[in-house]
Write a protein that holds these residues in place. Structure first.
Motif, PDB file in Angstrom:
ATOM      1  N   LEU A 102       0.652  -1.363   0.208  1.00 29.59           N
ATOM      2  CA  LEU A 102      -0.049   0.055   0.213  1.00 29.59           C
ATOM      3  C   LEU A 102       1.211   1.577  -0.009  1.00 29.59           C
ATOM      4  O   LEU A 102       0.899   1.437   1.209  1.00 29.59           O
ATOM      5  CB  LEU A 102      -0.777  -0.129   1.423  1.00 29.59           C
ATOM      6  N   ASP A 105      15.112   2.146   1.062  1.00 25.41           N
ATOM      7  CA  ASP A 105      14.320   1.526  -0.611  1.00 25.41           C
ATOM      8  C   ASP A 105      13.201   3.244  -0.055  1.00 25.41           C
ATOM      9  O   ASP A 105      12.929   4.028   0.520  1.00 25.41           O
ATOM     10  CB  ASP A 105      12.835   1.594   0.610  1.00 25.41           C
ATOM     11  N   LEU A 158      10.611  -1.558  -8.609  1.00 24.71           N
ATOM     12  CA  LEU A 158       9.539  -1.118  -7.706  1.00 24.71           C
ATOM     13  C   LEU A 158       8.623  -2.038  -7.536  1.00 24.71           C
ATOM     14  O   LEU A 158       7.637  -1.884  -6.564  1.00 24.71           O
ATOM     15  CB  LEU A 158       9.034  -0.568  -8.908  1.00 24.71           C
TER      16      LEU A 158
HETATM   17  N1  ATP Z   1      13.047   6.176 -13.593  1.00 24.04           N
HETATM   18  C1  ATP Z   1      12.929   6.802 -12.449  1.00 24.04           C
HETATM   19  N2  ATP Z   1      13.287   7.698 -12.166  1.00 24.04           N
HETATM   20  C2  ATP Z   1      13.118   8.114 -10.246  1.00 24.04           C
HETATM   21  N3  ATP Z   1      11.921   8.363 -10.103  1.00 24.04           N
HETATM   22  C3  ATP Z   1      11.157   7.076 -10.738  1.00 24.04           C
HETATM   23  C4  ATP Z   1      11.580   6.431 -11.965  1.00 24.04           C
HETATM   24  N4  ATP Z   1      10.803   5.492 -11.444  1.00 24.04           N
HETATM   25  C5  ATP Z   1       9.552   6.233 -10.398  1.00 24.04           C
HETATM   26  N5  ATP Z   1      10.196   6.820  -9.612  1.00 24.04           N
HETATM   27  C6  ATP Z   1       9.102   7.502  -8.416  1.00 24.04           C
HETATM   28  O1  ATP Z   1       9.269   6.439  -7.820  1.00 24.04           O
HETATM   29  C7  ATP Z   1       7.748   6.737  -6.784  1.00 24.04           C
HETATM   30  C8  ATP Z   1       7.422   5.736  -6.537  1.00 24.04           C
HETATM   31  O2  ATP Z   1       7.575   4.295  -6.523  1.00 24.04           O
HETATM   32  P1  ATP Z   1       6.782   2.694  -5.006  1.00 24.04           P
HETATM   33  O3  ATP Z   1       6.214   3.099  -5.809  1.00 24.04           O
HETATM   34  O4  ATP Z   1       8.288   2.883  -5.221  1.00 24.04           O
HETATM   35  O5  ATP Z   1       6.793   4.287  -3.853  1.00 24.04           O
HETATM   36  P2  ATP Z   1       5.322   3.500  -3.496  1.00 24.04           P
HETATM   37  O6  ATP Z   1       5.479   2.126  -2.603  1.00 24.04           O
HETATM   38  O7  ATP Z   1       4.706   3.593  -3.530  1.00 24.04           O
HETATM   39  O8  ATP Z   1       5.918   4.523  -2.097  1.00 24.04           O
HETATM   40  P3  ATP Z   1       6.317   4.275  -0.463  1.00 24.04           P
HETATM   41  O9  ATP Z   1       7.111   3.556  -0.358  1.00 24.04           O
HETATM   42  O10 ATP Z   1       6.366   6.071   0.173  1.00 24.04           O
HETATM   43  O11 ATP Z   1       4.731   4.111   0.437  1.00 24.04           O
HETATM   44  C9  ATP Z   1       7.506   8.108  -7.087  1.00 24.04           C
HETATM   45  O12 ATP Z   1       8.103   8.922  -6.729  1.00 24.04           O
HETATM   46  C10 ATP Z   1       8.050   7.925  -8.595  1.00 24.04           C
HETATM   47  O13 ATP Z   1       8.379   9.496  -9.341  1.00 24.04           O
END
Ligand code: ATP
Length: 344
Positions: free
Chosen positions: A13, A158, A315
């Motif tokens: 989440l 992370d 991701l």
């Molecule tokens: N190639 C990239 N370069 C830089 N940033 C990126 C890239 N691809 C995705 N992001 C960034 O990664 C973030 C999302 O990452 P992720 O999905 O791991 O987060 P999340 O798990 O939803 O958030 P949190 O861990 O804070 O709850 C966004 O800010 C997105 O802009």
């Protein structure tokens, strides 16, 4: 809500994206953590991808919100509805679930017991039989295939949307960690502010995010890249197109990136020497979308003197680790360890 066979679920989440992992199937849902609400009727207009498209484009009576902004539940009801929607999306793909599956949800390590309880309650309200929570860096480490159960030190950084979590893990527990509310969203905000300050141009968060992803870099690039963007000129009030270089984005990101580097350094300073030696051998592992920012691994390696690697599929690490943790739930010392549980 569910009919059929048992399938346990892991949910990442996240502030930016929510991923659902099904045991034996892998990641079955991957959508933005966004909900579009009608302000007049207080009903939900759209969730996920459809709602994200509405950000910055909604008419007066619709508001696109990110209920997990800053890594915690800002709005309980909206979060519960969002979880319900994602569980239904998983079901729609014809994966058969038990009526009430067991669900493991990952939460930022810095959240309070009350916030953790809110996530568990929202998950049970969405139809789960049992709700477990796991701390995000621990899930990330499992998802990155680090030997978390062994008596050896592993370090994971992370970098998500709302939070950056840094943790040193050994023997199934978090030895030392740090969670800061500086991550991808803050980078987007910094770019927006830079463009406003330098060009008197207002851009939206989607434009700013694409600048970061397309030409962003933690260190100046050897070959400078350029990207054209469109925004609203603050002087004339009219749309305007400008070209921005990768060096400008590196500049704009300096403060945010420095905060992340500092969080890593502080955690390393608190790390027991034996574990620091293990980390020196294996390297610091970057997970989360922010780990994909170009040259962030190089900068961190230079600043810490440690090898730094970006995990495979950064991701997906948290979601994969959350699901795998559910498969190994017997290994956790619930309540005291990096996971906890509540039952309906
Ligand atoms: N190639 C990239 N370069 C830089 N940033 C990126 C890239 N691809 C995705 N992001 C960034 O990664 C973030 C999302 O990452 P992720 O999905 O791991 O987060 P999340 O798990 O939803 O958030 P949190 O861990 O804070 O709850 C966004 O800010 C997105 O802009």
């Amino acid at each position: 809500m569910f009919g059929g066979f048992t399938k346990d679920l892991g949910i990442d989440l996240g502030t930016a994206n929510t991923l659902v992992y099904v045991k034996g199937k892998g990641i079955v849902v991957r959508e933005p953590s966004v909900v579009a609400l009608r302000t007049d009727t207080k009903t939900i207009e759209a969730v996920g991808e459809a709602a994200k498209k509405m950000i910055g484009r909604t008419p007066g009576n619709i508001r696109a919100v990110r209920p997990m902004k800053d890594g915690v539940i800002a709005d309980f009801e909206t979060t519960a509805t969002m979880i319900k929607y994602f569980l239904r999306q998983a079901q729609k793909q014809r994966y058969l679930f038990q009526r009430h599956p067991s669900v493991m949800v990952c939460v930022p390590s810095g959240i309070t017991a009350v916030e953790k309880r809110a996530v568990e309650d929202a998950t049970r309200q969405a139809g789960a039989r049992e709700a477990f929570t796991i701390e995000e860096p621990f899930a990330a480490a499992i998802g990155a295939d680090l030997p978390v159960w062994e008596p050896t030190g592993s370090m994971v950084v992370d970098i998500g949307g709302g939070t950056t979590e840094v943790a040193v893990i050994s023997l199934g527990g978090i030895v030392t960690s740090r969670s800061i509310r500086v991550a991808g969203d803050e980078m987007d905000e910094a770019i927006m502010q830079y463009i406003k300050r330098t060009y008197n141009l207002m851009i939206g968060e989607r434009t700013s995010e694409s600048l970061k992803m397309e030409i962003g870099s933690a260190l100046p690039m050897e070959k400078i890249e350029t990207m054209e963007i469109r925004g609203r000129d603050l002087v004339s009030g009219l749309p305007k197109t400008i070209a921005v270089t990768s060096d400008e984005i590196t500049d704009a990101l300096t403060d945010t990136v420095t905060s992340i580097v500092d969080a890593v350094k502080v955690t390393l300073e608190k790390c027991p020497p034996e574990l620091a030696a293990d980390i020196m051998d294996r390297g610091i592992v970057l997970t989360g979308g922010g780990g994909l920012l170009r040259n962030l691994d190089k900068l961190l390696a230079r600043e810490t003197g440690m090898p730094v690697l970006v995990a495979e599929n950064p991701l997906d690490c948290v979601a994969i680790g959350t699901g795998r943790a559910l498969e190994n739930i017997h290994l956790f010392k619930l309540k005291s360890g990096p996971a906890s549980k509540s039952r309906r």
